[in-house]
Write an enzyme that holds these catalytic residues in place. Structure first.
Site, mmCIF file in Angstrom:
data_model
loop_
_atom_site.group_PDB
_atom_site.id
_atom_site.type_symbol
_atom_site.label_atom_id
_atom_site.label_comp_id
_atom_site.label_asym_id
_atom_site.label_seq_id
_atom_site.Cartn_x
_atom_site.Cartn_y
_atom_site.Cartn_z
ATOM 1 N N LYS A 193 40.094 49.248 48.164
ATOM 2 C CA LYS A 193 38.741 49.559 47.275
ATOM 3 C C LYS A 193 38.534 48.202 47.099
ATOM 4 O O LYS A 193 39.166 47.213 46.288
ATOM 5 C CB LYS A 193 39.161 50.286 46.046
ATOM 6 C CG LYS A 193 37.892 50.475 45.347
ATOM 7 C CD LYS A 193 37.856 50.907 43.955
ATOM 8 C CE LYS A 193 37.846 49.897 43.150
ATOM 9 N NZ LYS A 193 36.506 48.924 42.866
ATOM 10 N N GLU A 195 49.082 41.581 41.003
ATOM 11 C CA GLU A 195 48.781 40.063 40.969
ATOM 12 C C GLU A 195 47.600 39.986 39.828
ATOM 13 O O GLU A 195 46.494 40.304 40.031
ATOM 14 C CB GLU A 195 48.019 39.555 42.249
ATOM 15 C CG GLU A 195 47.837 38.398 42.859
ATOM 16 C CD GLU A 195 49.568 38.035 43.241
ATOM 17 O OE1 GLU A 195 50.331 37.385 42.033
ATOM 18 O OE2 GLU A 195 49.992 38.280 44.129
ATOM 19 N N CYS A 198 42.449 33.074 39.249
ATOM 20 C CA CYS A 198 43.586 33.788 38.458
ATOM 21 C C CYS A 198 44.441 32.306 38.100
ATOM 22 O O CYS A 198 44.934 32.299 37.244
ATOM 23 C CB CYS A 198 44.227 34.640 38.952
ATOM 24 S SG CYS A 198 44.628 34.543 40.758
ATOM 25 N N GLU A 221 42.916 34.751 28.747
ATOM 26 C CA GLU A 221 42.091 34.404 30.054
ATOM 27 C C GLU A 221 40.718 34.230 30.029
ATOM 28 O O GLU A 221 40.130 35.453 29.584
ATOM 29 C CB GLU A 221 42.530 34.898 31.244
ATOM 30 C CG GLU A 221 42.118 34.860 32.612
ATOM 31 C CD GLU A 221 42.698 35.616 33.734
ATOM 32 O OE1 GLU A 221 42.575 36.862 33.550
ATOM 33 O OE2 GLU A 221 43.131 35.019 34.621
#
Ligand code: NAD
Ligand code: MG
Length: 496
Positions: A189, A265, A299, A396
Site C-alpha cells: 500500500k 522503519e 527519517c 521529529e
C-alpha cells in the site's frame, strides 16, 4: 488534463507529457476501488488527478491474488527465473527513468535532479541487488545424532507492506525487492499523498512479465486500507515505514489478528556531532545535506547538530551562510535543491514547530517563513542555542528545520547524542580515527556516519535502535525478514 479509465494524461508545468496510471494494480490489471483520492502537486497545491482507493473488497482481492500466485506459480518458479523477472523490471525502470523521475517530482515535490539521481536510480539498483540474491538463499546441514538435519529458508507466502510519501519508489523497492527475491508474493500500500510513481512501476511489472498476483500495488488511506492490510489473516508478514505512532498501530493490528511478523522503519531525531578537530568546511556541507536533503523529509535526517564549543560560533556563522545560499525553486527545474513540502498538513505541522521553537526560547538564526507565493515551501530554518527539553529538540519535525547546540567533551557529546527515544542514525565529524571508532561504538543508533551524512547503499543494513524501529532493511540482513527457517530431520539409524 484528460482522463480515461484509470489513465490520466497530464502535462507538467515544464511541459513534460505524462500518462498517469490511476487504478489499483491487482492480478496484473488496473482496477477500480471503492472510492477515490485526489493527489496534489505540492508545488502549486492543485489536484493532479484522482486515484482509486482500496476498500475491504479490493484489499481481499489483492491478498487472494497474492495467495493464489504464491501457491500456484511463484513457489514453483525457480530462483533463476525470479532473478530474470527482477532484472527485466530493473531494465524497464532504466528505460523509463526520466518518466518515472518526472512523476516522482510531480507528486512529491522533490527536485527533479534528486528523483533522477537518487530515488529512481536507487529503485533500479535495489531491484538488481536483490535479484542477485534469489539463488543464494539457502540453509545449512547440521551434525546431529541419529538423524540428518538440514534447514530450509522458506518464503513466508503473502507479505504486506505499507510505505510513506517521502521516498515513494525507493521505499517501494526496499520492500518488494527482498520479498520477491526470497520467493514471496506482495501486496503493497502506497501513501495516499504520493501514489503515482508506484503505479507507473506497476505497469512495468506487467510488462516485465511477472505472473499475475505476484506483486499487487494498491493505494488508499492508512486508517482504512493500511489497517485492513495490517489486520489481514492471510498476510504472514507486514513491513511498515512511517511515523512511530502509526508503527505502534500496525504492530497492534498484527498482534490482534494473526501475529504476523512485523518489521518497522520509523522516525528519528538523529544527532550530528561536530568536533573541534573536524574539517569545518566539509562538516558544514555534509551537515547541510544531512538535514535539508529532501526538504528535511528524511527519517535519518541529522536534525540535532551538536558542535564542540571551540568552533561553535564559527560553525554557526558559516553554516548560516552556506544554508542561505540553498537553491529553493520549482521542483521540475534542474537547479532546484529544495522544493515544497509534500502537503498542506505537513506545511502546517512544520510551521507549528517553528512557532513552538520561538515560543520556547530557541534563537531563530535563519529562515522560519514561507517561501514564495504558492505551494508548500518553507525556508531552510536554523535554530541555535536549543535546549534539551525544548519540543523542537525532542520531536521529529520532518521538515527543513535544524536545532544546533553546544558541547564540551566527548562524554557530553555521547550523552547528548543518546538523549532521545529514537535511534535511527547519527554522524560524527572529527579528523581523529581513534575518537571516531570509540564514539561510533557508544552511539545508540542503527547507522553511524563518519565524516558524511545520509549516505545509503542497497547492500548495507538500515534500521533503528529504540523507538526508531524493529528489524533491518537492505543488504543480506533484510533476507531474514522475508524467510522462515524450517529444520528437516531424517533418520539415519534405527531406533534402539
Ligand atoms: P504515517 O505514518 O501516517 O503514514 C505512513 C503510511 O502509513 C502511509 O501509507 C499511511 O497511509 C499509512 N497509515 C496511516 N495510518 C495507518 C494505520 N492506522 N494503519 C496502517 N497504515 C496506516 O506518516 P504521515 O502521516 O504521512 O507523516 C506523519 C509523520 O510521520 C511525519 O511528519 C514524520 O514525522 C513521520 N514519517 C516518517 C517517515 C519515515 O521514513 N520514518 C516517513 C513518513 C513520515
Ligand atoms: Mg501528491
Amino acid at each position: 488534463m484528460t482522463a480515461s479509465k484509470f489513465i490520466t494524461e497530464y502535462t507538467t508545468e515544464r511541459g513534460y507529457d505524462l500518462k498517469l496510471q490511476t487504478g489499483l494494480f491487482i492480478n496484473n490489471e488496473f482496477v477500480g476501488g471503492d472510492s477515490q483520492i485526489e493527489t496534489v502537486n505540492p508545488a502549486n497545491g492543485k489536484v493532479i488527478c484522482k486515484v482509486e482507493a482500496a476498500g475491504e473488497e479490493q484489499v481481499n482481492a489483492a491478498v487472494d491474488a497474492a495467495e493464489k500466485a504464491f501457491e500456484e506459480v511463484w513457489s514453483k518458479t525457480t530462483p533463476q527465473k525470479r532473478r530474470d523477472y527482477m532484472l527485466k523490471l530493473a531494465t524497464l525502470v532504466d528505460r523509463d527513468h526520466e518518466e518515472l523521475s518526472q512523476i516522482e517530482t510531480l507528486d512529491n515535490g522533490k527536485g527533479i535532479t534528486f528523483s533522477r539521481g537518487f530515488d529512481v536510480r536507487e529503485l533500479a539498483e535495489c531491484i538488481r541487488y536483490y535479484a542477485g540474491w534469489t539463488d543464494k538463499v539457502h540453509g545449512k546441514v547440521i551434525e546431529t545424532e541419529g538423524v540428518l538435519s538440514y534447514t530450509r529458508h522458506e518464503p513466508i507466502g503473502v507479505c504486506g507492506a505499507i510505505i510513506p510519501w517521502n521516498f515513494p519508489v525507493l521505499m517501494l523497492a526496499w520492500k518488494i525487492a527482498p520479498a520477491l527475491a526470497t520467493g514471496n508474493c506482495v501486496v503493497i500500500k502506497t501513501s495516499e499523498l504520493t501514489p503515482l510513481s508506484a503505479l507507473k512501476v506497476a505497469a512495468l511489472v506487467k510488462e516485465a512479465g511477472f505472473p499475475p498476483g505476484v506483486l499487487n500495488i494498491i493505494t488508499g488511506y492508512g486508517h482504512i486500507t493500511g489497517d485492513l492490510l495490517a489486520r489481514h489473516k492471510k498476510v504472514g508478514k507486514i513491513a511498515f515505514t512511517g511515523s512511530t505512532n502509526v508503527g505502534r498501530l500496525v504492530m497492534k493490528a498484527a498482534a490482534e489478528s494473526n501475529l504476523k511478523k512485523v518489521t518497522l522503519e520509523l522516525g528519528g531525531k538523529s544527532p550530528n556531532l561536530i568536533f573541534d578537530d573536524a574539517d569545518l568546511d566539509l562538516a558544514i556541507k555534509w551537515a547541510f545535506r544531512g538535514v535539508f536533503f529532501n526538504h528535511g523529509q528524511t527519517c535519518c535526517a541529522g536534525t540535532r547538530i551538536y558542535v564542540q564549543e571551540g568552533i561553535y560560533d564559527k560553525f554557526i556563522e558559516k553554516f548560516k551562510e552556506h544554508t542561505s545560499k540553498a537553491n529553493i525553486g520549482h521542483p521540475h527545474d534542474d537547479a532546484t535543491f529544495q522544493g515544497p513540502q509534500v502537503s498542506q498538513t505537513q506545511y502546517d505541522r512544520i510551521m507549528g514547530y517553528i512557532d513552538t521553537g520561538k515560543k520556547e526560547g530557541a534563537t531563530l538564526a535563519l529562515g522560519g517563513k514561507r517561501w514564495g507565493e504558492e505551494g508548500y515551501y518553507i525556508e531552510p530554518t536554523i535554530f541555535t542555542d536549543v535546549k534539551e527539553d525544548m519540543t523542537i529538540m525532542k520531536e521529529e519535525i520532518f521538515g527543513p528545520v535544524v536545532c544546533v547546540s553546544k558541547f564540551k567533551t566527548d562524554d557530553e557529546a555521547i550523552q547528548l547524542a543518546n538523549n532521545t527515544n529514537y535511534g535511527l542514525a547519527s554522524a560524527i565529524f572529527s579528523e581523529s580515527n581513534r575518537r571516531c571508532i570509540e564514539l561510533a561504538k557508544r552511539i545508540k543508533a542503527g547507522t553511524v556516519w563518519v565524516n558524511c551524512v545520509n549516505v545509503l547503499h542497497a547492500n548495507t543494513p538500515f534500521g533503528g535502535f529504540k523507538e526508531s524501529g524493529i528489524g533491518r532493511e537492505n543488504g543480506e540482513y533484510a533476507l531474514d525478514n522475508y524467510t522462515q527457517v524450517k529444520v528437516v530431520k531424517m533418520a539415519t539409524t534405527l531406533p534402539a
